[in-house]
Design a protein around this motif. Structure first.
Motif, short mmCIF file in Angstrom:
data_model
loop_
_atom_site.label_atom_id
_atom_site.label_comp_id
_atom_site.label_asym_id
_atom_site.label_seq_id
_atom_site.Cartn_x
_atom_site.Cartn_y
_atom_site.Cartn_z
N HIS A 11 0.85 -1.20 0.00
CA HIS A 11 0.00 0.00 0.00
C HIS A 11 0.88 1.24 0.00
CE1 HIS A 11 0.46 1.12 4.30
NE2 HIS A 11 0.25 -0.14 4.64
N ASP A 12 0.29 2.39 -0.31
CA ASP A 12 1.04 3.63 -0.38
C ASP A 12 1.58 4.02 0.99
OD1 ASP A 12 0.54 3.88 -3.08
OD2 ASP A 12 -1.19 5.21 -2.80
N ALA A 13 2.67 4.77 0.97
CA ALA A 13 3.22 5.32 2.21
C ALA A 13 2.22 6.30 2.82
CB ALA A 13 4.55 6.02 1.94
N ASN A 14 2.36 6.57 4.09
CA ASN A 14 1.42 7.42 4.82
C ASN A 14 2.05 8.74 5.24
OD1 ASN A 14 -1.35 6.24 5.49
ND2 ASN A 14 -0.01 4.47 5.80
N GLY A 15 1.16 9.70 5.53
CA GLY A 15 1.57 10.95 6.13
C GLY A 15 1.43 10.87 7.64
N THR A 16 1.44 12.01 8.28
CA THR A 16 1.44 12.04 9.75
C THR A 16 0.14 11.55 10.35
OG1 THR A 16 0.78 14.37 9.69
CG2 THR A 16 3.14 13.89 9.84
N GLU A 17 -0.95 11.53 9.57
CA GLU A 17 -2.23 10.95 10.00
C GLU A 17 -2.52 9.77 9.07
OE1 GLU A 17 -3.87 11.77 12.63
OE2 GLU A 17 -2.62 13.50 13.16
N PRO A 18 -2.01 8.58 9.39
CA PRO A 18 -2.07 7.46 8.44
C PRO A 18 -3.50 7.04 8.10
CG PRO A 18 -0.49 7.02 10.20
CD PRO A 18 -1.26 8.24 10.61
N GLU A 19 -3.72 6.82 6.83
CA GLU A 19 -5.01 6.33 6.34
C GLU A 19 -4.83 5.15 5.38
OE1 GLU A 19 -6.97 9.58 4.51
OE2 GLU A 19 -7.50 10.57 6.40
N ASN A 20 -3.70 5.10 4.67
CA ASN A 20 -3.49 4.06 3.68
C ASN A 20 -3.18 2.73 4.36
OD1 ASN A 20 -3.71 5.94 1.55
ND2 ASN A 20 -1.57 6.55 1.86
N GLY A 42 7.54 -0.56 6.57
CA GLY A 42 7.88 0.86 6.55
C GLY A 42 6.78 1.75 6.01
N LYS A 43 5.52 1.30 6.01
CA LYS A 43 4.42 2.09 5.45
C LYS A 43 3.47 2.62 6.53
CE LYS A 43 5.60 1.54 1.15
NZ LYS A 43 4.74 0.90 0.15
N GLY A 44 3.92 2.65 7.78
CA GLY A 44 3.11 3.18 8.87
C GLY A 44 3.36 4.66 9.10
N TYR A 45 3.51 5.05 10.37
CA TYR A 45 3.82 6.45 10.66
C TYR A 45 5.16 6.81 10.02
CZ TYR A 45 0.01 6.92 14.02
OH TYR A 45 -1.23 6.99 14.61
N PRO A 46 5.24 7.95 9.32
CA PRO A 46 6.48 8.30 8.61
C PRO A 46 7.59 8.68 9.57
CG PRO A 46 4.92 10.12 8.50
CD PRO A 46 4.20 8.97 9.16
N ALA A 47 8.81 8.64 9.07
CA ALA A 47 9.99 8.93 9.88
C ALA A 47 9.88 10.27 10.60
CB ALA A 47 11.23 8.89 9.01
N SER A 48 10.60 10.36 11.68
CA SER A 48 10.70 11.57 12.51
C SER A 48 9.68 11.58 13.65
CB SER A 48 10.58 12.87 11.68
OG SER A 48 11.68 12.97 10.79
N TRP A 49 9.60 10.43 14.36
CA TRP A 49 8.94 10.41 15.66
C TRP A 49 7.45 10.72 15.60
CZ3 TRP A 49 11.98 7.99 18.80
CH2 TRP A 49 13.36 8.04 18.56
N LYS A 50 6.78 10.00 14.73
CA LYS A 50 5.33 10.14 14.62
C LYS A 50 4.65 8.90 15.20
CE LYS A 50 5.68 14.00 12.24
NZ LYS A 50 7.14 14.04 12.03
N GLY A 51 3.48 9.11 15.84
CA GLY A 51 2.70 7.99 16.34
C GLY A 51 2.62 7.94 17.85
N PRO A 52 1.67 7.16 18.39
CA PRO A 52 1.42 7.12 19.83
C PRO A 52 2.50 6.41 20.63
CG PRO A 52 0.00 5.56 18.70
CD PRO A 52 0.68 6.37 17.63
N GLY A 53 3.42 5.70 19.96
CA GLY A 53 4.45 4.96 20.68
C GLY A 53 5.77 5.70 20.81
#
Length: 333
Positions: A11-20, A42-53
């Protein structure tokens, strides 16, 4: 549907609010041939410390998801785990590299995997590489599951010591009454780029849930397998939280068998009840909570006469394991 050798579905890569995400529904059979791949690596939250974890850059710990990311010292603070173990649909958090994406597959017939289905966190191969991505989510429903390949949502590899935690995998079989597929993984990221058998993962394992035909919902095996050959000395900061934030409630596991393998390390965040507990090397940090086991067996495979919890359970203040077999009746006259 056939994924030939060298073929790739993603699937496509995601932005800071993942939908793909990758969603596949097949009325017949699916075959992933050797060197074929269905991937959300590598298609989840994009690089640079994004996401709830993630706490953000500068904290001495890799990103978390199903398992906590690895810190660099005993005092390192790692972010809580998140997401559902039974119905995984959450994206892996990023560090310096992206987290894993999400795969949801429904196959009415037989799913044969001789290649790879994966939602790994992104590796960081740089010589100064820190903070690989946490694993994503793979949720499969199939009549049967066969093959010699691998299904995984592992944390990414890196060249330093702060890799991302493992993701989440759930497998539901509607025809087979047992899983005849060996390699299902949600291991934490490791330090280098050799095989897991050569270097132990440093970050915590995520979760693998397996429910076969004829088993009631929620009554399958919940597996925490770190894939280690030795105990990591500072496991208190690289654990798999049960229950996780934004995941199941503590009561959701009362019919499940909790399996801890290969130095997996579980931390209770609330009082939890399970049907059965199987130890095959590992630890449980109760953190003052109570783990209730409902089965009559209470055995571990290496010790068929019963459990020896010496060194395996760290209770914390007030923590306890309670055995509560079902089927007992109290008559008052």
């Amino acid at each position: 549907m056939i994924v030939r050798g060298g073929g790739l579905i993603t699937h496509d890569a995601n932005g800071t609010e993942p939908e793909n995400r990758l969603t596949l529904a097949v009325s017949g059979n699916v075959t992933v041939e050797e060197s074929g791949r269905i991937s959300a690596c590598g298609k989840g939250y994009p690089a640079s410390w994004k996401g709830p974890g993630s706490f953000g850059y500068g904290r001495e710990a890799g990103p978390s998801h199903g398992g906590r990311g690895c810190g660099t010292s005993a005092g390192s603070v790692t972010k809580d785990c998140y997401g559902s173990a039974f119905q995984p649909e959450t994206f892996g958090t990023s560090g310096n590299k992206a987290g894993g994406g999400v795969i949801r597959m429904t196959v009415d017939g037989t799913l044969t995997v001789d290649g790879v289905i994966d939602a790994d966190g992104e590796d960081n191969p740089n010589t100064e590489g820190w903070y690989s991505g946490a694993g994503g989510s793979v949720w499969l429903t199939a009549g049967r599951l066969l093959g010699d390949g691998v299904i995984r949502a592992n944390g990414g590899k890196e060249s330093k010591t702060r890799p991302g935690g493992g993701g989440r995998v759930a497998i539901y079989l509607t025809q087979d009454t047992e899983l005849n597929f060996d390699r299902v993984e949600a291991k934490g990221g490791r330090q280098d780029f050799s095989d897991f058998a050569d270097k132990i993962p440093l970050a915590a394992a995520g979760t693998v849930y397996v429910q076969c035909a004829g088993v009631a919902d929620g009554a399958g095996q919940l597996i925490v397998d770190a894939g280690r050959t030795t105990q990591y000395l500072e496991d208190i900061r690289v654990t798999t939280d049960l229950p996780a934030a934004d995941g199941e409630t503590a009561r959701a596991f009362e019919n499940a068998t909790l399996v801890i393998r290969n130095y997996g390390c579980v931390r209770l965040t609330a009082d939890v009840t399970v049907e059965e507990l199987e130890f095959e090397k590992g630890r449980i940090f109760l953190d003052g909570h109570t783990l209730t086991i409902r089965s009559l067996k209470h055995r571990k495979r290496s010790n068929p006469k019963g459990y020896d919890y010496t060194g395996a359970v760290v209770p914390g203040a007030g923590g306890a394991i309670r055995f509560l077999p079902r089927g007992l009746m109290l008559f008052v006259r």
